[in-house]
Design an enzyme around this catalytic site. Structure first.
Site, PDB file in Angstrom:
ATOM      1  N   LEU A  55       0.649 -25.823   7.549  1.00  0.00           N
ATOM      2  CA  LEU A  55       1.024 -25.985   8.946  1.00  0.00           C
ATOM      3  C   LEU A  55      -0.253 -25.951   9.766  1.00  0.00           C
ATOM      4  O   LEU A  55      -1.159 -25.163   9.491  1.00  0.00           O
ATOM      5  CB  LEU A  55       1.962 -24.866   9.406  1.00  0.00           C
ATOM      6  CG  LEU A  55       3.367 -24.871   8.824  1.00  0.00           C
ATOM      7  CD1 LEU A  55       4.115 -23.610   9.249  1.00  0.00           C
ATOM      8  CD2 LEU A  55       4.133 -26.100   9.243  1.00  0.00           C
ATOM      9  N   ASP A  56      -0.334 -26.776  10.774  1.00  0.00           N
ATOM     10  CA  ASP A  56      -1.470 -26.819  11.677  1.00  0.00           C
ATOM     11  C   ASP A  56      -1.654 -25.444  12.319  1.00  0.00           C
ATOM     12  O   ASP A  56      -0.695 -24.686  12.494  1.00  0.00           O
ATOM     13  CB  ASP A  56      -1.179 -27.884  12.750  1.00  0.00           C
ATOM     14  CG  ASP A  56      -2.310 -28.022  13.727  1.00  0.00           C
ATOM     15  OD1 ASP A  56      -2.231 -27.381  14.792  1.00  0.00           O
ATOM     16  OD2 ASP A  56      -3.250 -28.772  13.442  1.00  0.00           O
ATOM     17  N   MET A  57      -2.878 -25.136  12.693  1.00  0.00           N
ATOM     18  CA  MET A  57      -3.184 -23.852  13.334  1.00  0.00           C
ATOM     19  C   MET A  57      -2.307 -23.610  14.557  1.00  0.00           C
ATOM     20  O   MET A  57      -1.917 -22.482  14.841  1.00  0.00           O
ATOM     21  CB  MET A  57      -4.657 -23.814  13.739  1.00  0.00           C
ATOM     22  CG  MET A  57      -5.074 -22.558  14.431  1.00  0.00           C
ATOM     23  SD  MET A  57      -6.835 -22.626  14.831  1.00  0.00           S
ATOM     24  CE  MET A  57      -7.043 -21.074  15.651  1.00  0.00           C
ATOM     25  N   HIS A  58      -1.988 -24.661  15.289  1.00  0.00           N
ATOM     26  CA  HIS A  58      -1.236 -24.503  16.529  1.00  0.00           C
ATOM     27  C   HIS A  58       0.267 -24.672  16.340  1.00  0.00           C
ATOM     28  O   HIS A  58       1.004 -24.739  17.315  1.00  0.00           O
ATOM     29  CB  HIS A  58      -1.765 -25.484  17.577  1.00  0.00           C
ATOM     30  CG  HIS A  58      -3.222 -25.283  17.848  1.00  0.00           C
ATOM     31  ND1 HIS A  58      -3.717 -24.159  18.468  1.00  0.00           N
ATOM     32  CD2 HIS A  58      -4.301 -26.030  17.523  1.00  0.00           C
ATOM     33  CE1 HIS A  58      -5.028 -24.233  18.534  1.00  0.00           C
ATOM     34  NE2 HIS A  58      -5.412 -25.364  17.967  1.00  0.00           N
TER      35      HIS A  58
END
Length: 88
Positions: A55-58
């Site tokens: 999952l993307d950091m954001h």
């Protein structure tokens, strides 16, 4: 027997066990999980279990961990037909 852990990743956490830039990563999260399972350290989890996908950091959301490599490959294969929903 294979293990499966369902973890809710928060925004701002990098989906890796060690981040070279010092950003919050999954190693810290696994320390908390290990403590809640009354394990002496997170190494018990991270030696045998790996995150499935990224999952993307954001992004936040469900991140599966498993000790079953076959299951991990089946879930992450592009042709699996498993729908994914990303929340930012």
């Amino acid at each position: 027997p294979p293990r499966l852990l369902i973890y809710h990743k928060s925004c701002g956490v990098i989906t890796t066990l060690r981040d070279e830039f010092g950003r919050p990563d999954l190693s810290e999260a696994m320390e908390n999980v290990a403590a809640s399972l009354s394990l002496s350290s997170s190494s018990t989890l991270t030696k045998t279990m790996k995150p499935v996908g990224r999952l993307d950091m954001h992004s936040r959301g469900i991140l599966l961990w498993t000790s079953d490599g076959r299951l991990a490959r089946a879930l992450t294969a592009p042709n699996s037909g498993i729908p994914r929903r990303y929340i930012c």
